[in-house]
Write an enzyme that holds these catalytic residues in place. Structure first.
Site, PDB file in Angstrom:
ATOM      1  N   ALA A 234       0.852  -1.196   0.000  1.00  0.00           N
ATOM      2  CA  ALA A 234       0.000   0.000   0.000  1.00  0.00           C
ATOM      3  C   ALA A 234       0.885   1.241   0.000  1.00  0.00           C
ATOM      4  O   ALA A 234       2.082   1.170   0.279  1.00  0.00           O
ATOM      5  CB  ALA A 234      -0.899  -0.012   1.233  1.00  0.00           C
ATOM      6  N   LYS A 235       0.256   2.366  -0.316  1.00  0.00           N
ATOM      7  CA  LYS A 235       1.001   3.633  -0.383  1.00  0.00           C
ATOM      8  C   LYS A 235       1.746   3.932   0.915  1.00  0.00           C
ATOM      9  O   LYS A 235       2.850   4.470   0.908  1.00  0.00           O
ATOM     10  CB  LYS A 235       0.074   4.815  -0.671  1.00  0.00           C
ATOM     11  N   ARG A 236       1.126   3.560   2.042  1.00  0.00           N
ATOM     12  CA  ARG A 236       1.749   3.919   3.328  1.00  0.00           C
ATOM     13  C   ARG A 236       3.029   3.135   3.591  1.00  0.00           C
ATOM     14  O   ARG A 236       3.750   3.398   4.536  1.00  0.00           O
ATOM     15  CB  ARG A 236       0.755   3.734   4.473  1.00  0.00           C
TER      16      ARG A 236
END
Ligand code: GLU
Length: 289
Positions: A234-236
């Site tokens: 994920a982006k995080r």
């Protein structure tokens, strides 16, 4: 026509896992002489500018596509027509349940948790009149079976639950399952390559396709990219988009090579692509620190 496709939702930037799935979809289509179509699934959660960046990133890693771009937001008439055809066959009913009500209802026998328990399936017209005053109706499919079996190139035979899926949400927006099935059918797509997080959706989509008179596509559900803790990337997780990676000195060509390496491929030449040799395990991606 025979065609494959990639169908991103423009809700944000693509990360390397999404780009890898896109490259795989392209390789599967090109290596089998198919057209490759690009469809923007913009019925929900659109972030301004995301579509342009997604397409630019896909092009930058060497993905091209045939014909005009298709956007789901421009295809309302097709979805309405499909619902009308199902309705004419007695396969559509109104549902007034909230998520909470569905969650709290006892689940129907043989159905996995989360399957629609059929609360609104057999209401009388009088009961519908009453319920309509509470909440606008969603439209559900009156499914005629509980499981359906598909064949996937990487997973073999897959038996999946089919329940009374939502066709049109109660805000009037066509549901994901309906839009995907209508589009794949109408666009002549006979090869669906996508992340294996969608494997469990394939049986109900194939069933819906059959009700609409569309042949079942060849399915290929490919392993996802994971982060170091084994969760879906994920982006995080850090530097995972082309933009982020550029800041760490990796250009699009470097990322393309990284993706090809992760697939055990020395080039993206469709002539050398052999699905039998693809890794069956997820790809663990460690973003540069
Ligand atoms: N739009 C979906 C996604 O981005 C893909 C749907 C599909 O490939 O069927 O996850």
């Amino acid at each position: 026509m025979t065609a494959g496709r990639f169908a991103p939702s423009p809700s944000g930037d693509l990360h390397v896992g999404n780009l890898r799935t896109g490259l795989l979809a392209w390789l599967f289509a090109r290596s089998t002489g198919r057209d490759f179509l690009m469809r923007i699934e913009d019925l929900d959660r659109v972030r301004p500018g995301a579509e342009e960046r997604q397409l630019a990133d896909l092009r930058a890693i060497g993905i091209d596509w045939d014909g005009p771009l298709v956007r789901q937001s421009g295809r309302a008439a097709l979805y309405a027509d499909a619902v009308a055809r199902l309705r004419a066959d007695g396969l559509v009913y109104e549902c007034y349940c909230s998520r909470k009500e569905i969650h709290e209802a006892p689940s129907a026998p043989h159905h996995p948790p989360g399957a629609y328990p059929g609360t609104c399936r057999d209401l009388t017209e009088v009961e519908r009149g009453v319920r309509r005053q509470d909440r606008p109706a969603a439209l559900r499919l009156r499914a005629g079976l509980e499981t359906h079996t598909i064949t996937d190139v990487l997973h073999g035979r897959v038996v999946g639950a089919v329940d009374d899926i939502v066709l049109v949400r109660n805000d009037g927006v066509p549901a994901y399952n309906l839009a995907v099935v209508v589009d794949d059918g109408e666009q002549g797509i006979d090869q669906v390559v996508r992340g294996d997080d969608l494997l469990s959706s394939a049986p109900r989509q194939a069933y819906l396709a059959s009700l609409l008179g569309h042949p079942e596509p060849t399915y290929v559900h490919v392993p996802l990219a994971l982060n170091e803790t084994g969760k879906r990337l994920a982006k995080r997780d850090g530097a995972v988009t082309l933009g982020d990676l550029a800041e760490h000195g990796l250009d699009a060509g470097d990322v393309r090579r990284l993706i090809l390496d992760s697939l055990g491929l020395s080039s993206a030449d469709p002539a050398d692509f052999d699905p039998a040799r693809l890794p069956r395990e997820p790809w663990v991606f460690r973003p540069p620190a």
